[in-house]
Design an enzyme around this catalytic site. Structure first.
Site, PDB file in Angstrom:
ATOM      1  N   ASP A 285     -51.001  -4.852 -81.088  1.00 52.93           N
ATOM      2  CA  ASP A 285     -51.483  -3.654 -80.410  1.00 52.93           C
ATOM      3  C   ASP A 285     -50.291  -2.726 -80.206  1.00 52.93           C
ATOM      4  O   ASP A 285     -49.159  -3.015 -80.601  1.00 52.93           O
ATOM      5  CB  ASP A 285     -52.176  -4.025 -79.103  1.00 52.93           C
ATOM      6  CG  ASP A 285     -53.213  -2.991 -78.672  1.00 52.93           C
ATOM      7  OD1 ASP A 285     -53.129  -1.832 -79.124  1.00 52.93           O
ATOM      8  OD2 ASP A 285     -54.103  -3.329 -77.882  1.00 52.93           O
TER       9      ASP A 285
ATOM     10  N   GLU B 272     -58.079   1.821 -70.714  1.00 55.12           N
ATOM     11  CA  GLU B 272     -56.890   0.987 -70.603  1.00 55.12           C
ATOM     12  C   GLU B 272     -56.197   1.120 -69.248  1.00 55.12           C
ATOM     13  O   GLU B 272     -56.846   1.222 -68.209  1.00 55.12           O
ATOM     14  CB  GLU B 272     -55.958   1.275 -71.784  1.00 55.12           C
ATOM     15  CG  GLU B 272     -56.579   0.923 -73.135  1.00 55.12           C
ATOM     16  CD  GLU B 272     -55.621   1.005 -74.287  1.00 55.12           C
ATOM     17  OE1 GLU B 272     -54.639   1.756 -74.211  1.00 55.12           O
ATOM     18  OE2 GLU B 272     -55.865   0.311 -75.299  1.00 55.12           O
TER      19      GLU B 272
END
Length: 831
Positions: free
Chosen positions: A373, A587
């Site tokens: 990621d 997020e």
């Protein structure tokens, strides 16, 4: 002050804060006394085996008179689901990829620098020309990336959403310059298309995953994913960073709305549906895209609920809840896996050879590309602090099993890894292994033969059929959790278009709330507002049916505006529709320390309820924010999740009887800050303060939801005894006993009476979704294989033990016994 506990699936962090008090005497329904405890959609026994009721003391479901409904035609996907496991098994069948001799030929010609370049992924911002809007490619910067660093992959946007033509220009330039390199290996472009082609202007957007899960319709999810693949491929984007396979066990997590909910079986089925829709049977067809199962592993279980923070998960829990959706996707052929940014028990997953090689590769059989990621190799040093510097972090990650680094803002990974290989710290064989996987993916996508944007057309992206599909997904996601009858016995919903309707609440006019994050921009805000379609809010949807509906905002998402104006509007109306929820987030910026719905919104609900006007509460939110006692003021309760662009219309159609709602809750909605417990709890979670078994009292339970007709379940049968390991047939009949057609979601639960570890009260084993006309019935037969009766024991083994079991569908239960001399072990940890 109140004491708030947030706990990972079962325990969280403490947080304080003043709370708006609920009205002293909430208005009860039908003249009955208000309940003393938070309203319940179901009231289970200790084992959780009862049929759902309405809520807030209602003991029966009352269907509205059919004359109040004017149903719209059904959507384009009309396939019934008779057995979720049959779908899972059939959808997992896919052609095995053929070996391409060009892969090894290219690998043999590559220099070390070219090989490491294939493992390097940079963001568009690195090669963007920022002198103009929209940001396009700076050819000089791109040439440096391709010629000097041999970059093999690009991702993302720069705070921007593009038209299909703009995307084709960007990806076309990237493709042509990379093909002009020494070996002509094309760059692979990846994008987060997580609820439709959400970075492509004009594309139809579908509900976020938590809403798709509420449809319990994998065929619909698969078709929506196929449209997403076609739409991004039209722009030259062949790699999609979706689906999220993280299990939604922690409702406070800011990415909860990206999950398919708290149940393992549901998440596995829906995850496979999305993988198969994206990938199809031929990735090189030009209308399919490589899927990415993310985020391996345990990302959704942070102890605090805050994104990218530490998780503490036992091996048994990891295998019971977090592994199965990934295993199902791997079995279905998912092409790539993205790695968890966090750590499990103190070990960052990006540095874990045990997880990335021992579990993912050796045990689970994954053969595709493992990608990091965002900036997560660097963070092994800067955040997790398990490495002294980026060089050590790079060595850790590559040796653990990382194939491709989402660097993404510079070329440091390239220079560092080349140095590590030259110094003998990373073997060349590990580099060759990773690059072979990357080149194989490019071959499977057809990129070694032609540019990515050759199979789909820009015109297809804006086709009306795509919007019709998105509307069906939004309609089927909407979940009716309460519909109290009035003094005459008639339920509040559906509303009459002739009624005097008052609308209030911050989410009533917010496209950001309907869509949430990952919509045109990362956070779904800022420039995203420039691209949102006009006339598609909840208020717009209501006024399309009831043009005279009035509106006052009453409150913002986090602050009061004019409660008295809202109360005045409610007093003058026949019904008040209060639309509350969350604005967009994604997020880390979406992390919260308080799961309560903000005080200003609770105060608005209380002010409107205090007027005595009937209240319809619509929740537009990506996670279940706590309402506490304030929910008692709502006569009808509608959960809308994040239904995206078509959500305003879909919500209005449900409210006014144009759509018979069929959504079911894919998680447990907590009634308070210390009620963050999933439905498949152990019996100890049911113990109350008097040592009875009424302690589990959420606002709404997993699987709750109903519509404007009634269904009866009967004839649940299973063989009373079976040999362990033999499949079991479970038969049940469902009938539409109401006056209008509708979908019924049939949920089959299994309970293990006694096990060697504390068993769950019940678990979803199978589900079906069938469409029935008035009076029509259907008999369903589910086959329970050993895996459906299994659990993970203290040694990490998945097994089935002999003994007593029960199955439940709605209010029907049946018991059976598995006979045998010893447990049947289905799998044993190989690492």
């Amino acid at each position: 002050m109140r004491l708030c506990f947030l706990a990972f699936a079962l325990v969280l962090t403490s947080c304080g804060g003043a709370r708006v008090p609920a009205p002293e005497a909430p208005r009860p329904a039908s003249g009955e006394p208000a309940p003393d405890t938070p309203a319940q959609i179901q009231t289970p026994s200790a084992a959780g085996n009862t049929a759902p009721g309405l809520a807030s003391g209602d003991s029966t479901r009352v269907a509205p008179d059919a004359s109040r409904l004017s149903l719209a035609p059904r959507g384009p996907v009309q396939t019934d689901l008779a057995d979720s496991q049959v779908y899972l098994r059939e959808a997992s069948v896919h052609p095995a990829p053929e070996a391409d001799p060009r892969v090894d030929a290219l690998l043999g010609q590559m220099t070390l620098e070219e090989k490491v370049g294939q493992m390097t992924q940079i963001t568009l911002e690195v090669i963007a020309d920022k002198r103009q809007r929209p940001y396009m490619v700076d050819r000089a910067k791109l040439r440096r990336a391709v010629e000097d660093f041999h970059v093999g992959s690009v991702l993302n946007v720069v705070d921007e959403a593009y038209t299909v033509d703009e995307w084709r220009e960007i990806t076309g330039v990237v493709d042509s310059l990379s093909r002009a390199s020494r070996l002509g290996v094309p760059v692979l472009y990846g994008i987060d298309a997580v609820h439709g082609a959400n970075y492509t202007r004009g594309a139809a957007l579908v509900p976020q995953n938590i809403g798709l899960a509420a449809t319990f319709n994998p065929a619909l999810v698969q078709e929506a994913a196929a449209v997403t693949a076609r739409d991004i491929r039209a722009g030259g984007l062949p790699w999609d960073f979706a689906p999220v396979l993280d299990i939604g066990r922690h409702v406070a997590w800011s990415r909860f709305y990206e999950t398919f909910g708290e149940d393992v079986h549901l998440a596995s089925v829906m995850g496979v549906a999305q993988v198969r829709g994206l990938e199809g049977d031929d990735l090189a067809s030009g209308v399919r895209a490589a899927a990415t199962g993310k985020h391996f592993l345990g990302y959704s279980g942070p102890r605090t609920g805050r994104d990218r923070s530490s998780a503490f998960i036992t091996e048994r829990e990891l295998r019971e809840y977090y592994v199965p959706p990934f295993q199902a996707a791997i079995d279905a052929g998912v092409a790539t896996i993205m790695i968890n940014s966090g750590d499990i028990n103190g070990v960052p997953v990006h540095a874990s050879h045990d997880l990335l090689t021992g579990l993912l590769r050796d045990e689970m059989g994954f053969e595709g590309v493992a990608v990091t990621d965002w900036e997560d190799i660097k963070k092994l040093a800067t955040l997790h602090r398990v490495a002294e510097n980026e060089r050590e972090a790079t060595k850790m990650a590559v040796l653990a099993g990382v194939d491709l680094s989402m660097v993404p803002n510079d070329f440091s990974f390239h220079t560092t890894l080349v140095s590590l290989v030259r110094d003998g710290e990373v073997p060349l064989a590990r580099i060759d292994q990773a690059v072979r996987r990357i080149l194989t993916l490019k071959s499977r996508l057809g990129l070694l033969d032609a540019p990515a944007a050759t199979g789909s057309t820009p015109e297809a992206v804006t086709a009306p059929a795509s919007r019709a599909l998105a509307l069906q997904a939004a309609r089927e996601s909407i979940t009716l959790l309460r519909n109290r009858p009035d003094a005459s016995g008639a339920p509040l919903l559906p509303l009459s278009p002739e009624a005097n309707v008052f609308v209030t609440g911050p989410a009533a006019t917010s496209m950001r709330a309907l869509n949430n994050g990952w919509t045109y921009t990362w956070q779904g805000d800022g420039r995203a507002d420039l691209y949102m379609p006009e006339g598609r809010t909840v208020l717009d949807g209501i006024r399309a049916i009831a043009p005279e509906a009035t509106y006052e905002p009453g409150a913002g998402f986090d602050g009061s505006l004019d409660l008295e104006a809202a109360a005045s509007g409610a007093r003058a109306a026949d019904v008040a529709v209060v639309v509350l929820g969350e604005e967009s987030y994604a997020e880390v910026p979406g992390s919260v320390t308080d799961m309560w719905l903000p005080d200003a919104q609770l105060a608005l609900l209380d002010a409107v309820a205090a007027t005595g006007t009937p209240v319809v509460l619509v929740l537009v939110e990506g996670r279940p924010r706590i309402l506490g006692e304030h929910e008692a003021g709502a006569d009808a309760l509608v959960m809308a999740y994040n239904p995206s662009h078509e959500g305003g219309q879909a919500i209005a159609e449900v409210l006014f009887g144009r759509v018979n709602p069929s959504g079911r809750l894919p998680f447990t909605y907590p009634s308070g800050p210390n009620m963050l417990v999933a439905y498949d709890r152990t019996l100890s979670d049911d113990v109350d303060t008097s040592y009875g078994f009424t302690g589990f009292q959420p606002l709404a339970r997993f699987g709750d939801g109903f519509g404007y007709t009634t269904f009866a379940t009967s004839g649940l049968t299973v063989a009373p005894e079976a040999e362990i390991g033999e499949p079991l047939a479970v038969t049940v009949t469902v009938q539409n006993t109401g006056a209008v057609a509708g979908h019924e979601v049939v949920l089959l639960y299994v309970s293990d009476t006694v096990a060697s570890v504390a068993p769950a009260t019940e678990r979803l084993a199978r589900f079906a979704k069938v469409y029935l006309e008035p009076g029509e019935s259907r008999t369903l037969t589910f086959s329970l294989d050993p895996a459906a009766l299994s659990f993970v024991d203290a040694r990490g083994r998945r097994l089935v033990e002999p003994g007593a079991f029960s199955v439940r569908v709605a209010d029907q239960t049946a018991e059976f016994v598995l006979t045998g001399d010893a447990p049947l072990v289905l799998s044993t940890p190989a690492r």
